[in-house]
Design an enzyme around this catalytic site. Sequence first.
Site, PDB file in Angstrom:
ATOM      1  CG  ASP A  40      -2.035   0.926   1.265  1.00 33.53           C
ATOM      2  OD1 ASP A  40      -2.317   1.484   0.181  1.00 33.53           O
ATOM      3  OD2 ASP A  40      -2.695   1.102   2.133  1.00 33.53           O
ATOM      4  CG  ASN A  88      -7.663  -2.208  -6.005  1.00 31.13           C
ATOM      5  OD1 ASN A  88      -6.583  -3.021  -5.862  1.00 31.13           O
ATOM      6  ND2 ASN A  88      -7.939  -1.068  -5.037  1.00 31.13           N
TER       7      ASN A  88
HETATM    8  C1  FPP Z   1      -1.770   0.149  -3.463  1.00 33.77           C
HETATM    9  O1  FPP Z   1      -1.154   1.403  -3.431  1.00 33.77           O
HETATM   10  C2  FPP Z   1      -0.970  -0.451  -4.728  1.00 33.77           C
HETATM   11  C3  FPP Z   1      -1.834  -0.884  -5.800  1.00 33.77           C
HETATM   12  C4  FPP Z   1      -3.288  -1.011  -5.585  1.00 33.77           C
HETATM   13  C5  FPP Z   1      -1.132  -1.863  -6.733  1.00 33.77           C
HETATM   14  C6  FPP Z   1      -0.218  -2.617  -6.315  1.00 33.77           C
HETATM   15  C7  FPP Z   1       0.663  -3.146  -7.360  1.00 33.77           C
HETATM   16  C8  FPP Z   1       2.085  -3.071  -7.755  1.00 33.77           C
HETATM   17  C9  FPP Z   1       3.036  -2.486  -6.624  1.00 33.77           C
HETATM   18  C10 FPP Z   1       2.501  -3.489  -8.774  1.00 33.77           C
HETATM   19  C11 FPP Z   1       2.906  -4.945  -8.790  1.00 33.77           C
HETATM   20  C12 FPP Z   1       3.188  -5.488 -10.058  1.00 33.77           C
HETATM   21  C13 FPP Z   1       2.908  -6.770 -10.300  1.00 33.77           C
HETATM   22  C14 FPP Z   1       3.416  -7.239 -11.504  1.00 33.77           C
HETATM   23  C15 FPP Z   1       1.971  -7.847  -9.524  1.00 33.77           C
HETATM   24  P1  FPP Z   1      -2.302   2.643  -3.529  1.00 33.77           P
HETATM   25  O2  FPP Z   1      -2.525   2.800  -5.060  1.00 33.77           O
HETATM   26  O3  FPP Z   1      -3.512   2.110  -2.745  1.00 33.77           O
HETATM   27  O4  FPP Z   1      -1.694   3.906  -2.767  1.00 33.77           O
HETATM   28  P2  FPP Z   1      -2.363   4.720  -2.087  1.00 33.77           P
HETATM   29  O5  FPP Z   1      -3.126   4.244  -0.810  1.00 33.77           O
HETATM   30  O6  FPP Z   1      -1.222   5.786  -1.520  1.00 33.77           O
HETATM   31  O7  FPP Z   1      -3.266   5.651  -2.845  1.00 33.77           O
END
Ligand code: FPP
Length: 262
Positions: A40, A88
Amino acid sequence: MPVQRDEQELTTYFADAPEDVSLADVDLERLPSHISVIMDGNGRWATRQGMERGQGHIAGIASLRETITACVRLGIDVLSAYAFSTENWKRPQQEVDLLMHLFATTLVKELPLFHQENVRLEFLGDIEALPQKTREVFEEGLSETADHTGMTLALAVNYGARAELARAARLIASKVKEGTLSVDDVDAACVSSHLYTADLPDPELLIRTSGELRLSNYLLWQLAYSEFYITDTLWPDFDRWELLRAIRAFQGRDRRFGGVKA
Ligand code: FPP
């Protein structure tokens, strides 16, 4: 059989330790067999750097790669990671499209790493519902790594724990209806064996980055006795040292599983 580790490679990988943590701080004989991460904070990381949210996801891929390598070096049996939840889909279409694109391109790019490190890939979640290109690449990843005998990397994509439990209930109900399963045989082990994680041990350690204190519909059943490690570090800043801090914290816990101290 536990995954083997190469002691020389391990020491080299964890050389140049920061002041507050090193490989010597963890007991290599008591490592968690399954580590799970809620990755996250990508969006906040990007915003703080004055970048688009997508740049945070791109930076997050490097953290995942480092975590995979660190777990392989340590000889962890299973690493699972929450990459995309059933909720998501509510994000702006542009961000969803970027994530689907990143999943597909990253997997293609990382296949040589999975071969080199003998990593077996699994997906938790309904990957049938993903865009065709992403699904095809995932299926290729599954078949290309199916024979690997090292660490299992389980990526939760289009995953939601409530949907997973409802799916298990449907599978069990239809077996009962067709007469291949008796109602009396529906116990906790039976439910576990109808989850996406059927062939995996439950996570012993759950790591969540970015300081949020919630499960976000992740592995609700499987995390019943897991130890939680919450760090304020945002996922793109997560690295091998933060992983060691999490394992050190895990090893300092008194795990009783509902019993009393031995
Ligand atoms: C949460 O951060 C992250 C995600 C929803 C995506 C996670 C994906 C990756 C790290 C890429 C991984 C790649 C592969 C190939 C599996 P957020 O967007 O919710 O962050 P925020 O809470 O700060 O908005």
